[in-house]
Design a protein around this motif. Structure first.
Motif, PDB file in Angstrom:
ATOM      1  N   PRO A 174       0.808  -1.229   0.000  1.00 18.06           N
ATOM      2  CA  PRO A 174       0.000   0.000   0.000  1.00 18.06           C
ATOM      3  C   PRO A 174       0.844   1.284   0.000  1.00 18.06           C
ATOM      4  N   ARG A 175       1.963   1.302   0.714  1.00 20.98           N
ATOM      5  CA  ARG A 175       2.781   2.522   0.755  1.00 20.98           C
ATOM      6  C   ARG A 175       3.373   2.837  -0.607  1.00 20.98           C
ATOM      7  N   VAL A 176       3.678   1.800  -1.408  1.00 22.18           N
ATOM      8  CA  VAL A 176       4.196   2.017  -2.766  1.00 22.18           C
ATOM      9  C   VAL A 176       3.091   2.602  -3.649  1.00 22.18           C
ATOM     10  N   ARG A 177       1.872   2.115  -3.496  1.00 23.34           N
ATOM     11  CA  ARG A 177       0.746   2.666  -4.258  1.00 23.34           C
ATOM     12  C   ARG A 177       0.606   4.161  -4.000  1.00 23.34           C
ATOM     13  N   VAL A 178       0.711   4.540  -2.732  1.00 26.79           N
ATOM     14  CA  VAL A 178       0.590   5.957  -2.357  1.00 26.79           C
ATOM     15  C   VAL A 178       1.724   6.772  -2.980  1.00 26.79           C
ATOM     16  N   ILE A 179       2.935   6.253  -2.927  1.00 25.52           N
ATOM     17  CA  ILE A 179       4.096   6.950  -3.509  1.00 25.52           C
ATOM     18  C   ILE A 179       3.891   7.175  -5.002  1.00 25.52           C
ATOM     19  N   VAL A 180       3.419   6.155  -5.707  1.00 25.72           N
ATOM     20  CA  VAL A 180       3.202   6.261  -7.158  1.00 25.72           C
ATOM     21  C   VAL A 180       2.106   7.281  -7.464  1.00 25.72           C
ATOM     22  N   LEU A 181       1.007   7.219  -6.746  1.00 25.13           N
ATOM     23  CA  LEU A 181      -0.071   8.197  -6.952  1.00 25.13           C
ATOM     24  C   LEU A 181       0.413   9.625  -6.701  1.00 25.13           C
ATOM     25  N   ARG A 182       1.177   9.809  -5.633  1.00 26.25           N
ATOM     26  CA  ARG A 182       1.730  11.149  -5.363  1.00 26.25           C
ATOM     27  C   ARG A 182       2.653  11.604  -6.488  1.00 26.25           C
TER      28      ARG A 182
END
Length: 168
Positions: A30-38
């Motif tokens: 999940p933290r990687v998903r957030v990084i990519v979206l940002r």
């Protein structure tokens, strides 16, 4: 015609590739998903949990506050901005859709509008929220409900119950 996607075609293509490889798969943390979206322009607070299979149409038109949870296979079809507050739960397979068309228009023009989900709201499994709606703070949109108008703060919207008929 008349619709601003907000980024170049090349940026849109890059997002589609990144989304399919780094946001939607089950094995991506999940933290990687957030990084990519940002990285693609989403404004996402701290403590946000994006589960597997979440679809975001345009990350640069997405804002999520702190400590919110977006469930598996939720679809944020944000042709226009979607703003999700803090402490919000968007459950599995919920659909937030900012886009539509003017059925009376000979050219079937877009009829889009943003969606806002205020702090503490819960959009339950398979619920649908359509364009132009504000889901008020601490409200609940029940499983499979269809929301076409604003939901007042603290309110609960439930799907209509099916009426069973018995053959005689």
């Amino acid at each position: 015609r008349g619709y601003d996607k907000g980024r170049s075609v090349l940026w849109q293509a890059a997002w589609q590739l990144a989304s399919s490889l780094l946001v939607m798969p089950w094995f991506v943390p999940p933290r990687v998903r957030v990084i990519v979206l940002r990285a693609f322009g989403a404004k996402i607070g701290t403590g946000v949990n994006l589960r597997a299979g979440v679809r975001v149409h345009w990350p640069w038109k997405l804002e999520i506050g702190d400590d919110s949870w977006i469930g598996e296979r939720a679809w944020l079809l944000n042709l226009e901005p979607i703003r999700i507050g803090s402490d919000v739960c968007v459950s599995q397979a919920a659909f937030l859709c900012t886009g539509s068309h003017d059925r009376r228009s000979p050219s079937f023009e877009f009829d889009n509008a943003p969606i806002r989900v205020e702090d503490g709201a819960w959009i339950a499994a398979r619920a649908t929220v359509l364009r132009g709606v504000t889901v008020g703070a601490d409200s609940v949109v029940g499983a499979t409900a269809l929301v076409t108008k604003d939901v007042p703060p603290g309110a609960t919207v439930l799907a209509p119950r099916a009426q069973a008929s018995v053959a005689q």
